[in-house]
Design a protein around this motif. Structure first.
Motif, PDB file in Angstrom:
ATOM      1  N   LEU A   1       0.809  -1.212   0.000  1.00  0.00           N
ATOM      2  CA  LEU A   1       0.000   0.000   0.000  1.00  0.00           C
ATOM      3  C   LEU A   1       0.846   1.267   0.000  1.00  0.00           C
ATOM      4  O   LEU A   1       0.331   2.370   0.115  1.00  0.00           O
ATOM      5  N   ARG A   2       2.159   1.088  -0.132  1.00  0.00           N
ATOM      6  CA  ARG A   2       3.050   2.247  -0.205  1.00  0.00           C
ATOM      7  C   ARG A   2       4.243   1.897  -1.077  1.00  0.00           C
ATOM      8  O   ARG A   2       4.860   0.845  -0.898  1.00  0.00           O
ATOM      9  N   ILE A   3       4.584   2.759  -2.039  1.00  0.00           N
ATOM     10  CA  ILE A   3       5.736   2.530  -2.905  1.00  0.00           C
ATOM     11  C   ILE A   3       7.002   2.916  -2.151  1.00  0.00           C
ATOM     12  O   ILE A   3       7.092   4.029  -1.626  1.00  0.00           O
ATOM     13  N   PRO A   4       7.984   2.011  -2.074  1.00  0.00           N
ATOM     14  CA  PRO A   4       9.222   2.343  -1.358  1.00  0.00           C
ATOM     15  C   PRO A   4      10.069   3.341  -2.137  1.00  0.00           C
ATOM     16  O   PRO A   4       9.806   3.642  -3.304  1.00  0.00           O
ATOM     17  N   GLN A   5      11.078   3.855  -1.475  1.00  0.00           N
ATOM     18  CA  GLN A   5      11.993   4.784  -2.114  1.00  0.00           C
ATOM     19  C   GLN A   5      12.771   4.064  -3.221  1.00  0.00           C
ATOM     20  O   GLN A   5      12.982   2.856  -3.187  1.00  0.00           O
ATOM     21  N   GLY A   6      13.227   4.840  -4.185  1.00  0.00           N
ATOM     22  CA  GLY A   6      13.996   4.259  -5.273  1.00  0.00           C
ATOM     23  C   GLY A   6      13.276   4.399  -6.592  1.00  0.00           C
ATOM     24  O   GLY A   6      12.055   4.538  -6.656  1.00  0.00           O
TER      25      GLY A   6
ATOM     26  N   ASP B   1      -2.378   3.055  -4.463  1.00  0.00           N
ATOM     27  CA  ASP B   1      -2.861   4.101  -5.364  1.00  0.00           C
ATOM     28  C   ASP B   1      -1.687   5.048  -5.591  1.00  0.00           C
ATOM     29  O   ASP B   1      -1.297   5.793  -4.679  1.00  0.00           O
ATOM     30  N   PRO B   2      -1.087   5.058  -6.775  1.00  0.00           N
ATOM     31  CA  PRO B   2       0.108   5.893  -6.992  1.00  0.00           C
ATOM     32  C   PRO B   2      -0.173   7.386  -6.873  1.00  0.00           C
ATOM     33  O   PRO B   2       0.747   8.170  -6.653  1.00  0.00           O
TER      34      PRO B   2
END
Length: 710
Positions: free
Chosen positions: A20-25, A304-305
């Protein structure tokens, strides 16, 4: 970093919930690559965003979307239908249609394999016709491996590949097992029962008759066990007792597994395209979204981006569309995997999507796609990933050929056919050999042989016994197409012969991987007559004596009785409950009308036969043709030799069922006899007999007045 999508439904409860969350990178950009076969297995994704997916071409692929390249591929002996599973110990578990479960390392090297086809104990006696691992493999909370097989058993293995236990059900298991936190595993079988077993020893706690076959996997949410059936019903059960708490109808049969959203709602997908959100507490439907295509892929929920919603619902349909819905059922976006000039039937999404840390992995047709979550926001990017351009076979190449192979079969309707047999069709090989021509009328006679469960060397592949079926085709050469037509045949459906009144194959101007159309028909038989015709076909090709001949010890007899009783009970339920009512298999006239696509191409090698005819004769009194054969190779297979009959003048084949009537007798390692008894009611005065080994004509002779009698 945790593994984002280790199994078919992401977690032990099969909820289908991703990150539910896009990691860094930086996210990899969109890409796709082709395999050499259609793909039905759900991809899985590791912590490095490497995508693993199996194909009908027998390989498991490891694809790195960051480098946009295949890192390695691991070969099995047959098609791969089940999703792989990423074990917490760092290995990859790969089930295959060859009857093996493989364990490989992250470099694609085999560590061990478990073979369910050999060294079977008496309590594994089964009436199943294949040993494929179609049930999606699951890793339990205890670290052990659980998978259902087409032999009607649920198996549990250790992480080292040793058998822990096995549990017999009444039919095959295609769904993935699910687990609670108290050591219980739940499994749904095609026999209509939901089973609750102890993970420790496989002992039965309870079983509940849900009164219809199941392909969808069970899902756990709180104290509920959720399942969808093939008659279009969602069932909510108490997972502790097996008691049914609530049932609700969904529009048509369900192949997809229900989704549990982060806010505790249940979303189902019907094969006819209806997506419905349900509230368990109020037992109501909240909204419905209608896809204009067949839905077999299970829905998943994830990031959800744009961070407008807590989550998005991701799915794919049979026309190759990838889409996302908001929690209120509104469409956020839609992408098409198929280029505009391509037939969308080649980009069917049958398998569920997988959600990685940075993007979505999916299988469309024979392609593996990777799409970053924000891909749809990039207005400069073509949403359709362009696959490789396929070479076209010219009409001249096909018309000049005498031997063909007909494969990569893909039936598109009725919808229940690809739902039930989508992967099995990919294992079939049909050889067609033109054995006589009439150049004045541009017609020809051809022999077709369908083979299932055996490789080119004659070795069995995940089946107790292989099957071959013989067809007599009438052929017509047109200026722009070739047509093959046969009548009154048995057609293989994953170890089970199905009676067809007619089958037509016609070439079209298209790439070599889908350059033929299929039209199969069962004429006004209706469910009961078709069911009993299928039973007769099975008995004709798998006589009961074959079962008894395979009994090795007296200890197998009690297990054989149990297997017979379970199968008989399931068969009675199929008939009395009219399970087919939810299948949409028959039209209003009681007919079955199947259409689809396939590949028809010249045989890539010069066909040869291992058999030599030593004598052949025709008895007018018994109306029987007998051919004796010799072979220098003791591994020659006599069931690949057939006899077909055609009018000596017109080349129109006699419309009898050659698979049923041709008999094969192995006399010794190098000698055999093939015979055909002509049924009463057919004139023999102007018939020619053709003895054929797959595509090679061994001999032809007229029945009357000639009698070869070599």
């Amino acid at each position: 970093m945790p593994i984002p999508w280790p199994t078919m439904r992401q977690n032990a409860q099969n909820t289908g919930l991703g990150v539910l969350r896009i990691p860094q990178g930086e996210s990899p950009s969109a890409s796709a690559f082709p395999t050499n076969g259609l793909i039905f297995s759900t991809p899985v994704i590791d912590e490095n965003e490497i995508v693993y997916a199996g194909s009908a071409d027998h390989y498991l692929y490891a694809y790195d979307p960051k480098q946009k390249k295949v890192l390695w591929k691991f070969e099995t002996g047959e098609i791969i239908d089940s999703a792989a599973a990423l074990h917490p110990n760092g290995t990859i578990i790969v089930p295959s249609g060859d009857g093996h479960i493989y364990c490989v390392d992250k470099n694609g090297k085999k560590i061990w394999s478990f073979d369910v086809t050999s060294a079977r104990t008496p309590d594994q006696f089964t009436l199943a016709t294949s040993y494929w691992w179609e049930g999606n493999v699951a890793i339990g909370p205890d670290g052990n491996i659980y998978a259902g097989n087409d032999d009607f058993f649920l198996y549990s293995l250790t992480p080292e590949g040793a058998l822990r236990w096995k549990f017999r059900t009444g039919l095959f298991i295609w769904s993935a097992a699910t687990f609670d936190n108290s050591g219980i595993v739940y499994a749904a079988s095609f026999d209509g029962y939901m089973y609750a077993l102890q993970c420790e020893d496989g002992s039965l706690l309870w079983k509940t008759d849900l009164k219809n076959p199941m392909i969808s996997s069970p899902v756990i949410y709180d104290d509920y066990l959720i399942e969808c059936t093939l008659n279009g019903t969602m069932i909510i059960m108490n997972r502790h007792t097996g008691n049914v708490l609530w049932t609700t109808s969904i529009p048509t049969h369900a192949y997809a597994t229900p989704l549990v959203t982060p806010d505790g709602r249940i979303i189902t997908a019907s094969s006819s395209g209806e997506i419905i959100m349900h509230d368990i507490t109020t037992r109501t439907s909240l909204w419905m979204h209608k896809e204009k295509s067949v839905m077999r892929a299970s829905l998943v929920a994830g990031i959800d981006p744009e961070q407008k919603e807590e989550y998005l619902i991701y799915g794919g349909n049979a026309e190759g569309h990838v889409f996302a819905l908001t929690p209120s059922g509104q469409q956020r976006y839609r992408l098409h995997t198929a280029p505009a000039e391509e037939n969308p039937n080649k980009f069917v999404i049958n398998a569920s999507l997988a959600l990685g840390n940075h993007g979505i992995a999916l299988a469309a047709g024979k392609y593996i796609y990777y799409l970053p979550y924000k891909h749809y926001l990039d207005t400069n990017t073509d949403h359709a990933i362009q696959p490789e351009i396929q070479e076209q076979l010219s009409h001249a190449d096909l018309t000049q050929a005498n031997a063909y192979i007909f494969d990569t079969i893909h039936i598109t309707s009725p919808t229940i056919i690809p739902t039930l047999d989508q992967i099995g069709l990919q294992s079939l090989r049909v050889y067609i050999g033109v054995i006589a021509r009439d150049k004045s009328s541009n017609t020809f006679l051809a022999h077709g042989m369908l083979m299932f469960g055996r490789n080119e060397e004659g070795e069995l592949l995940g089946v107790p016994h292989a099957q071959t079926y013989s067809f007599a085709f009438r052929g017509d050469m047109h200026s722009d197409r070739i047509e093959f037509t046969t009548e009154n045949i048995y057609f293989e459906t994953s170890g089970f012969p199905f009676p067809l009144d007619s089958l037509t194959i016609a070439t079209i101007k298209a790439p070599a991987d889908s350059n033929a159309t299929i039209h199969a028909h069962v004429h006004k038989k209706g469910p009961l007559r078709t069911f009993f015709a299928a039973m007769r076909a099975y008995n004709a090709t798998n006589p009961a004596r074959n079962v008894f001949q395979n009994i090795k010890t007296i200890h197998e007899i009690p297990h054989m009785v149990t297997a017979w009783l379970l199968l008989a009970s399931t068969g009675v339920k199929f008939i009395t409950r009219k399970y087919w009512d939810g299948f949409d298999l028959f039209d209003k006239d009681g007919s079955i009308d199947c259409v689809g696509m396939a590949s028809l191409r010249p045989l890539p090698y010069a066909p040869q036969s291992k058999w030599i005819i030593s004598s052949s004769s025709y008895s007018q009194f018994f109306r029987r043709i007998t051919v004796d054969l010799n072979a220098p190779d003791q591994h020659a297979l006599c069931d690949e030799v057939s006899i077909i009959l055609a009018d000596s003048t017109t080349l129109i084949p006699l419309p009898i069922n050659y698979s049923k009537l041709v008999r094969h007798t192995k006399i010794s390692e190098t000698t055999a006899r093939v015979s055909l008894s002509i049924p009463d009611g057919y004139a023999t005065s102007n018939l020619t007999a053709y003895v054929v080994d797959k595509t090679v004509l061994l001999e032809s002779f007229t029945l009357y007045p000639a009698n070869p009698g070599k």
